[in-house]
Design an enzyme around this catalytic site. Structure first.
Site, PDB file in Angstrom:
ATOM      1  N   ARG A  35     -29.137  36.372 -43.314  1.00 61.48           N
ATOM      2  CA  ARG A  35     -29.832  35.585 -42.295  1.00 61.48           C
ATOM      3  C   ARG A  35     -30.940  34.694 -42.844  1.00 61.48           C
ATOM      4  NH1 ARG A  35     -31.051  39.457 -37.056  1.00 61.48           N
ATOM      5  NH2 ARG A  35     -29.055  40.552 -36.966  1.00 61.48           N
ATOM      6  N   HIS A  81     -20.358  32.995 -36.250  1.00 56.49           N
ATOM      7  CA  HIS A  81     -21.734  33.487 -36.199  1.00 56.49           C
ATOM      8  C   HIS A  81     -21.958  34.246 -34.893  1.00 56.49           C
ATOM      9  CE1 HIS A  81     -25.706  33.355 -38.055  1.00 56.49           C
ATOM     10  NE2 HIS A  81     -26.249  33.096 -36.877  1.00 56.49           N
ATOM     11  N   TYR A 125     -26.586  18.334 -22.965  1.00 55.57           N
ATOM     12  CA  TYR A 125     -26.963  16.932 -22.826  1.00 55.57           C
ATOM     13  C   TYR A 125     -26.928  16.158 -24.144  1.00 55.57           C
ATOM     14  CZ  TYR A 125     -28.773  18.538 -18.333  1.00 55.57           C
ATOM     15  OH  TYR A 125     -28.886  19.083 -17.078  1.00 55.57           O
TER      16      TYR A 125
END
Length: 917
Positions: A35, A81, A125
């Site tokens: 990570r 993931h 968006y």
């Protein structure tokens, strides 16, 4: 019963301590490797690598239409993931932010946040696609250049590392917090990193210092300036270091229309890396309101799509403070920020702290492996194609036979078998002949096959040479670096300045302006801006400079810059040094603050007997000249007092316990000195007769005293001795005498007689325009013009200055320059104070006198001072005076014995001075 036995067999006894340790270690390594930390080879964390790979698999290339960010995030979390969509979208957003990434790897369309800390729009968006540079990270991914590993559910494969041509670890940097460790690698300029890699290829033994010729330091996307190279050098050598980044600020004269307003403004166009501009502006505004930053009248953000621009207009009366205000901004806000470099990355599945050369080395090793594996893949592919082309060429050379064989065959397998056996072909070659289209039988196509075969042989030889020689392999890598630099290289954005940022002086945040420093007789001190005293025409009534308590008056006035030094020398011979700006700033009418609360280390019973202002402590040919009550004088170079600790240091050591400093002055070493004693004796000698001494010297005899006489004042005069001295006695008599009547002697003599009308209180240099103030032991004051006292010869008695009561004596005398309002000299008795006071040293002693005791009885235990007879007032004391007190019996006029160092009992002072730094 059997079921119970079965349950017992499933129970395992484990050590809980070992289990927790093992489980936590597994979790920690999962976070570290999977990570938080980037891989040293491609510089990517797993989430970024998976985002890029998913976009590549999606065909979301730089030269194709944008796709919804939600589509990309969905593919990433669904395939590779298994974490929250917010974390993946945040990683994707960062890849598209040109203020976060030096070279963005994603091309975003829509709101992806801003340097003001604005949040990006929702993923539904915004749209995104890979940047052109991102393709260089995945170049040759389909050529078995890197290993693939199963995804989280084993249904798909993903690359373990990207076969990148870009040294991503240094180019874009990385930041992350793992378990028990963290990384913070700054971004760099791509062209500089590639140049450093090329230099490493050419010279594997290159040092880090030599590499820094190509890679001078980090290059941040928000530009700014790195102050100093010390932190960079430390980080590049050890992997850890701290650098200071400063905003870029310029001074501008703003205009309204075509006319300049004349108001200077500070304009910020670049910020330190990762500084939030909106929060910075808000912080500055709050500091201006709280007056922590003084001088800014208005602040506004004029940033637009063309770039950053934060304008801070200065107040009209602070236009000359631009540098000071800017220093305040750097010191108090994030316009100057620290960046802690910690080059921690994953090497061979292990976290490792890397220096600059190691970071370049591991990327270069990765490139060597990628190019090698790519070459092997391409060689195998070329050899396979050459093998097919060889079969086609054989078929074309014996075309009629091949056609006949195929026509005779009953089916394709029989034809294939016939071709293999008849023409000694492989099955692959035979299949290729069978798959050959008729159009390839034309003469032109036959030539194309021959040409392709020739080219394939050239490629094969080239691939073989690459695999056979490391030098050729490295040259291929170098050529790729050159091409990459040519296409994506750009100019450095961050300036690396040679200035050292750590050392800030307090004066850097204080504007340099003239100040009036006033000290009262009772020991109150303050500073006031010179602008507070407005200029008046002659004949005006003036302004009240300070409100003092009864019987107190302003004794010393100095005009000095806020950056100047004030030197205070106390009665115990200790010197203290303060900057003018360290004196409390008070209103014009304020009495100020007690000096004991301003000067650190000032002890009870210790009084400041001399104060003067100095601009440059290292000035040559400047001296501090001191004298004590016992007649000891000392001259120390001013530069000897450059390092004064907080509690002060000894400027002169008293030889006896009852001795104390009378006066001190700042001189040029060329004038003369007049010492005056209580018994009416005075001596004038050249200052050059006193050699320069160190701080630890005791000094030499300036005047020889008799019958417990004491020095009451010291006056420094010019070489031509044109000054006039005013002598005042405790019985209220005084006279003005030209200094030229004081014959110049060698220092250490008995001196000459100046008065027989009582004990001398003070002797001061005066001018016609000065005014004299006398104070008695009963607290009465009188103020009169010096011009009212006529010039007299040295051997005259003088005139009465003040009518005294039988038990009343003069205990203090102070000198005031001419007043603007000469019609009301008695205002001093009504509590008014006057500026420009020059005082005798006696006026700073005033211990018993202020309590009404008779100063003439100070030495009652040893008998009164024996004043000379009036008939001998024009003659010097004889050298063989039997009544001389031989306090310094071993001291003669020879300079050889005049200078004494501290004795062993002065070790305490010596130790105090050991850390004058």
């Amino acid at each position: 019963m059997s079921e119970n036995n079965l349950e017992l067999e499933r129970i395992e006894i484990i050590n809980i301590e070992e289990e927790i340790k093992s489980s936590y270690l597994d979790y920690a390594m999962s976070v570290i490797i999977g990570r938080a930390l980037p891989d040293a080879r491609d510089g990517l964390k797993p989430v970024h690598r998976r985002v890029l790979y998913a976009m590549g698999e999606l065909g979301n290339d730089y030269n194709k239409p944008y796709k919804k960010s939600a589509r990309v995030v969905g593919d990433v979390i669904g395939k590779y993931h298994p974490h929250g969509d917010a974390a993946v979208y945040d990683a994707l957003v960062r890849l598209a932010q040109d203020f976060s990434m030096r070279y963005p790897l994603a091309d975003g369309q829509g709101n992806f946040g801003s340097v003001d800390g604005d949040q990006p729009a929702a993923m539904r968006y915004t749209e995104v696609r890979l940047s052109k540079l991102a393709h260089e990270f995945m170049s040759d991914l389909d050529k078995k250049t890197v290993d693939f590993i199963p995804n989280y559910d084993g249904s798909l494969d993903e690359p373990q590392v990207m076969p990148t041509r870009v040294p991503g670890l240094l180019v874009n940097g990385s930041s992350g917090i793992a378990v028990g460790m963290a990384t913070n690698i700054p971004p760099h300029n791509l062209g500089e990193i590639l140049s450093g890699l090329t230099a490493l290829i050419d010279n594997p033994g290159i040092t880090i210092d030599e590499l820094m010729r190509y890679i001078p330091g980090p290059d941040f996307p928000t530009a700014g300036a790195i102050l100093g190279r010390k932190g960079i050098v430390e980080a590049y050598h050890t992997g850890k270091g701290i650098i200071k980044i400063r905003a870029k600020a310029e001074f501008e004269n703003l205009q309204e229309g075509k006319q300049a307003t004349g108001v200077t403004a500070i304009v910020v166009t670049e910020l330190p890396y990762q500084v939030n501009k909106a929060k910075l502006v808000e912080t500055i505004d709050d500091m201006v309101k709280s007056k922590k930053i003084d001088g800014i009248g208005e602040i506004r953000d004029e940033s637009d799509r063309d770039g950053m621009r934060v304008v801070m207009e200065l107040k009209r009366d602070k236009r000359d403070m631009a540098e000071t205000v800017l220093n305040q901004l750097y010191h108090n806000t994030q316009m100057e920020a620290s960046f802690g470099i910690n080059m921690l990355a994953i090497v061979n599945q292990t976290p490792r702290l890397l220096n600059l050369k190691e970071a370049l080395f591991y990327f270069l090793e990765h490139r060597k492996e990628v190019v090698t594996r790519r070459t092997r893949f391409e060689l195998a592919k070329a050899e396979a194609r050459a093998h097919i082309l060889e079969g086609l060429r054989i078929a074309l050379e014996r075309l009629d036979e091949v056609i006949a064989l195929i026509r005779r065959s009953r089916n394709a397998p029989e034809a294939k078998s016939g071709l293999v056996s008849t023409f000694s072909l492989s099955e692959i070659q035979a299949q290729a002949i069978l798959d050959l289209r008729l159009q390839r039988l034309t003469q032109l196509e036959r030539q194309a096959i021959d040409d392709e075969y020739a080219n394939i042989l050239v490629d094969i030889r080239r691939y073989q040479s690459i695999l056979a020689s490391e030098a050729v392999l490295l040259q291929v890598i170098k050529d790729e670096f050159v091409a990459l630099k040519s296409e994506f290289g750009d100019k450095r954005r961050t300036l690396i300045a040679d200035a050292v940022p750590e050392v800030y002086h307090k004066e850097d945040f204080i504007s340099e302006e003239p100040m009036v420093v006033t000290i009262t007789h009772a020991g109150y001190i303050k500073r006031t801006a010179l602008t507070a005293y407005r200029q008046q025409k002659r004949g005006g009534k003036g302004l009240t400079g300070a409100k003092t308590k009864e019987a107190d008056f302003v004794e010393t006035v100095l005009v000095a810059s806020t950056h100047s030094f004030l030197l205070f020398i106390t009665s115990k011979g200790r010197l203290h040094k303060l900057k003018v700006h360290e004196i409390p700033l008070s209103a014009r009418t304020s009495k100020g603050k007690a000096m004991v609360n301003v000067i650190p280390g000032l002890t009870a019973g210790e009084k400041v007997n001399a104060v003067f202002a100095v601009n440059d402590m290292a000035e040559k040919n400047r001296f501090v000249f001191m004298t004590t009550k016992a007649g000891i004088v000392k001259k120390v170079p001013l530069e000897g007092f450059q390092n004064v600790r907080k509690g002060g240091l000894m400027a002169i050591t008293m030889k006896t316990e009852d001795d104390e400093l009378v006066s001190a002055a700042l001189t040029d070493g060329q004038g003369a000195v007049v010492l005056s004693t209580y018994a009416g004796k005075a001596i004038c000698f050249k200052e050059s007769d006193i050699r320069s001494m160190g701080r630890f010297a005791i000094g030499v005899r300036g005047i020889k005293l008799v019958r417990k006489d004491r020095v009451v004042s010291m006056d420094v005069i010019s070489q031509d001795r044109t000054e006039v001295l005013m002598t005042v006695t405790e019985k209220g008599y005084g006279k003005r005498t030209k200094v030229e009547e004081y014959s110049v002697q060698r220092r250490g003599g008995l001196g000459i007689l100046t008065t027989t009308t009582g004990g001398v209180v003070g002797v001061l240099k005066v001018t016609e325009s000065d005014r004299l103030m006398l104070m008695t032991n009963t607290g009465r004051l009188i103020l009169f013009k010096i011009s009212e006292v006529r010039l007299s010869h040295r051997y005259t008695h003088g005139v009465k200055l003040m009518d005294l009561e039988p038990t009343e004596i003069i205990v203090d005398v102070a000198l005031l320059p001419s007043s603007e309002d000469d019609d009301s000299p008695d205002e001093a008795e009504n509590g008014y104070s006057y500026y420009g006071v020059r005082t005798s040293s006696q006026s700073r002693q005033g211990s018993s006198e202020e309590n009404g005791s008779d100063s003439s009885e100070e030495f009652a235990d040893d008998g009164p001072v024996d004043f000379p007879d009036d008939s001998d007032d024009s003659e010097d004391f004889p050298d063989d005076d039997s009544d001389d007190t031989e306090e310094f019996a071993d001291d003669d006029l020879d300079d050889s014995d005049d200078s004494e160092e501290f004795a062993d009992d002065d070790s305490e002072d010596d130790s105090d001075d050991s850390d004058d730094s």
